[in-house]
Design an enzyme around this catalytic site. Structure first.
Site, PDB file in Angstrom:
ATOM      1  N   HIS A  15       0.863  -1.196   0.000  1.00 40.07           N
ATOM      2  CA  HIS A  15       0.000   0.000   0.000  1.00 40.07           C
ATOM      3  C   HIS A  15       0.892   1.236   0.000  1.00 40.07           C
ATOM      4  O   HIS A  15       1.307   1.727   1.046  1.00 40.07           O
ATOM      5  CB  HIS A  15      -0.939  -0.002   1.209  1.00 40.07           C
ATOM      6  CG  HIS A  15      -2.001   1.054   1.119  1.00 40.07           C
ATOM      7  ND1 HIS A  15      -3.356   0.772   1.095  1.00 40.07           N
ATOM      8  CD2 HIS A  15      -1.913   2.398   1.013  1.00 40.07           C
ATOM      9  CE1 HIS A  15      -4.039   1.893   0.991  1.00 40.07           C
ATOM     10  NE2 HIS A  15      -3.187   2.906   0.948  1.00 40.07           N
ATOM     11  N   HIS A  17       1.569   4.900  -2.440  1.00 43.72           N
ATOM     12  CA  HIS A  17       1.188   5.764  -3.563  1.00 43.72           C
ATOM     13  C   HIS A  17       2.446   6.403  -4.146  1.00 43.72           C
ATOM     14  O   HIS A  17       3.228   7.011  -3.403  1.00 43.72           O
ATOM     15  CB  HIS A  17       0.228   6.859  -3.098  1.00 43.72           C
ATOM     16  CG  HIS A  17      -1.070   6.325  -2.563  1.00 43.72           C
ATOM     17  ND1 HIS A  17      -2.203   6.234  -3.331  1.00 43.72           N
ATOM     18  CD2 HIS A  17      -1.391   5.825  -1.346  1.00 43.72           C
ATOM     19  CE1 HIS A  17      -3.187   5.711  -2.599  1.00 43.72           C
ATOM     20  NE2 HIS A  17      -2.720   5.453  -1.398  1.00 43.72           N
ATOM     21  N   HIS A 210      -9.528   1.128  -0.631  1.00 46.78           N
ATOM     22  CA  HIS A 210      -9.324   1.848   0.628  1.00 46.78           C
ATOM     23  C   HIS A 210     -10.662   1.790   1.363  1.00 46.78           C
ATOM     24  O   HIS A 210     -11.671   2.291   0.851  1.00 46.78           O
ATOM     25  CB  HIS A 210      -8.996   3.316   0.371  1.00 46.78           C
ATOM     26  CG  HIS A 210      -7.590   3.596  -0.069  1.00 46.78           C
ATOM     27  ND1 HIS A 210      -7.013   3.027  -1.175  1.00 46.78           N
ATOM     28  CD2 HIS A 210      -6.647   4.429   0.458  1.00 46.78           C
ATOM     29  CE1 HIS A 210      -5.778   3.490  -1.309  1.00 46.78           C
ATOM     30  NE2 HIS A 210      -5.531   4.339  -0.334  1.00 46.78           N
ATOM     31  N   GLU A 213     -10.877   3.888   6.473  1.00 45.46           N
ATOM     32  CA  GLU A 213      -9.817   4.850   6.801  1.00 45.46           C
ATOM     33  C   GLU A 213     -10.467   6.033   7.521  1.00 45.46           C
ATOM     34  O   GLU A 213     -10.264   6.221   8.708  1.00 45.46           O
ATOM     35  CB  GLU A 213      -9.085   5.316   5.533  1.00 45.46           C
ATOM     36  CG  GLU A 213      -7.933   6.270   5.824  1.00 45.46           C
ATOM     37  CD  GLU A 213      -7.223   6.781   4.564  1.00 45.46           C
ATOM     38  OE1 GLU A 213      -7.794   6.670   3.471  1.00 45.46           O
ATOM     39  OE2 GLU A 213      -6.107   7.313   4.700  1.00 45.46           O
ATOM     40  N   ASP A 291       1.931   3.781   2.880  1.00 45.32           N
ATOM     41  CA  ASP A 291       0.917   4.643   2.265  1.00 45.32           C
ATOM     42  C   ASP A 291       1.576   5.772   1.458  1.00 45.32           C
ATOM     43  O   ASP A 291       1.655   5.686   0.244  1.00 45.32           O
ATOM     44  CB  ASP A 291      -0.040   5.190   3.340  1.00 45.32           C
ATOM     45  CG  ASP A 291      -1.388   5.603   2.779  1.00 45.32           C
ATOM     46  OD1 ASP A 291      -1.613   5.386   1.583  1.00 45.32           O
ATOM     47  OD2 ASP A 291      -2.213   6.142   3.543  1.00 45.32           O
ATOM     48  N   ASP A 292       2.015   6.820   2.144  1.00 47.07           N
ATOM     49  CA  ASP A 292       2.692   7.951   1.488  1.00 47.07           C
ATOM     50  C   ASP A 292       3.905   8.293   2.332  1.00 47.07           C
ATOM     51  O   ASP A 292       3.867   9.240   3.125  1.00 47.07           O
ATOM     52  CB  ASP A 292       1.746   9.150   1.410  1.00 47.07           C
ATOM     53  CG  ASP A 292       0.501   8.838   0.595  1.00 47.07           C
ATOM     54  OD1 ASP A 292       0.587   8.872  -0.639  1.00 47.07           O
ATOM     55  OD2 ASP A 292      -0.538   8.529   1.201  1.00 47.07           O
TER      56      ASP A 292
END
Ligand code: ZN
Length: 343
Positions: A15, A17, A210, A213, A291-292
């Site tokens: 996961h 981005h 997603h 969240e 994630d990021d």
């Protein structure tokens, strides 16, 4: 934190981005190259006030200092408006894989916000060629493999989702493995995308959603029932509903947990409240992800370190998390077996 052990542990990132992997130095370099406001195809979005000049590295880093989900979405826009040509995408892909490899990550399945590219009125194919050049070069130099997941960005709606799906089908076989819906769950429930996901499944694309969240357990049920999600991103709130918890244990649906992300967006109020340990002990198939990473100032090694330091995961349990990341990946079975043997 046993940094050496965790770094040497072969693992997959499921996961992540692409746009969230852009570090402040790269963002500053991109802003130097593109320092005029982006010619937006839509007037729905007004550029950030500082989008018309070069950002210093410190200013780029400051863009990542926010405390809620809306602040995060604004930072994400601040990055994507500076991603404009194939070379930009080649650069950020290469640098992302370089960093992953240094953390012992041997395989990654990476979201790219194709929905945002369409929204900006850009042609996607040349940008994808840039990403693929970056991927091939990085794979050769560092050995880490990569699959793309085309993300429709749910707040743009189902019609835009159809366009992203069409693009994913066009590039299927060029390392495009599946589709996803990131973005703002609060304004776009999973049910909106039922047709898009049904078509994607028929085309043989894999399905990540997603869910859970910014919205509770109902969103996770929606992702399972309406979208037939094969993997769930974030999946907070599962244990609010015993029946849902039982179902996810029984079906062993992989969960892509992202601890630092949930803390930075305030989706999870504090570290001790994060469900990682509860989920793991209950027998859910959990994986750890970033994630990021740049936007949340974390790394994959640091996420495993949090499991160890905050939740008392032993080396054996960390190894179990790494094994889960291979099992939950969409690699061919024989490759999964090879990677599991490394552990
Ligand atoms: Zn995400």
């Amino acid at each position: 934190m046993n940094t050496d052990f965790i770094t040497r542990l072969p693992k997959a990132e499921l996961h992540l981005h692409l746009e969230g992997s852009v570090d402040p130095l790269t963002l500053s370099q991109l802003s130097e190259k593109h320092h005029t406001p982006f010619p937006w195809a839509s007037n729905r979005y007004k550029p950030l006030p500082d989008s018309n000049r070069t950002l210093t590295v410190a200013e780029a880093a400051a863009l990542y200092n926010y405390t809620d989900f809306t602040g995060f979405l604004m930072a994400f826009k601040g990055v994507t408006e500076r991603l404009r040509d194939p070379e930009d995408y080649e650069l950020i892909t290469y640098r992302m894989v370089e960093k992953l490899a240094a953390e012992g990550c041997v395989h990654a399945e990476v979201f790219v916000s194709v929905g945002v590219v369409f929204w900006r009125g850009q042609e996607f194919d040349p940008l994808f060629e840039g990403m693929e050049r970056g991927r091939r070069r990085a794979e050769r130099d560092f050995g880490t493999t990569l699959y793309w997941i085309f993300d429709a960005v749910r707040n743009f709606g189902a019609e835009e989702g159809e366009k992203v799906l069409a693009k994913a089908m066009e590039h299927q076989g060029q390392n495009v493995i599946g589709i996803g819906i990131g973005g703002d769950e609060r304004v776009a429930p999973p049910e909106m995308f039922e047709q898009v996901y049904a078509r994607a499944a028929r085309a043989g694309l894999r399905l990540s959603v997603h869910a859970g969240e910014t919205v509770g357990a109902a969103s996770i049920r929606g992702a399972l029932d309406s979208l037939k999600a094969e993997r769930l991103g974030h999946a907070l709130h599962v244990d609010e509903e015993p029946a849902l918890l039982e179902r996810l244990i029984r079906e062993q649906v992989p969960l892509e947990l992202c601890i630092s992300s949930n803390l930075r967006t305030s989706c999870c109020p504090e570290l001790a409240a994060h469900p990682l340990r509860r989920y793991f002990d209950a027998g859910l198939l959990v994986t750890l992800n970033t994630d990021d990473p740049e936007m949340f100032q974390t790394t994959l090694v640091r996420e495993y370190g949090l499991a160890e330091d905050a939740f008392g995961f032993t080396n054996e349990e960390l190894q179990q998390l790494a094994a889960n990341s291979f099992r939950a990946s969409w690699l061919p079975e024989e490759r999964k077996c090879e990677l599991l043997k490394l552990l």
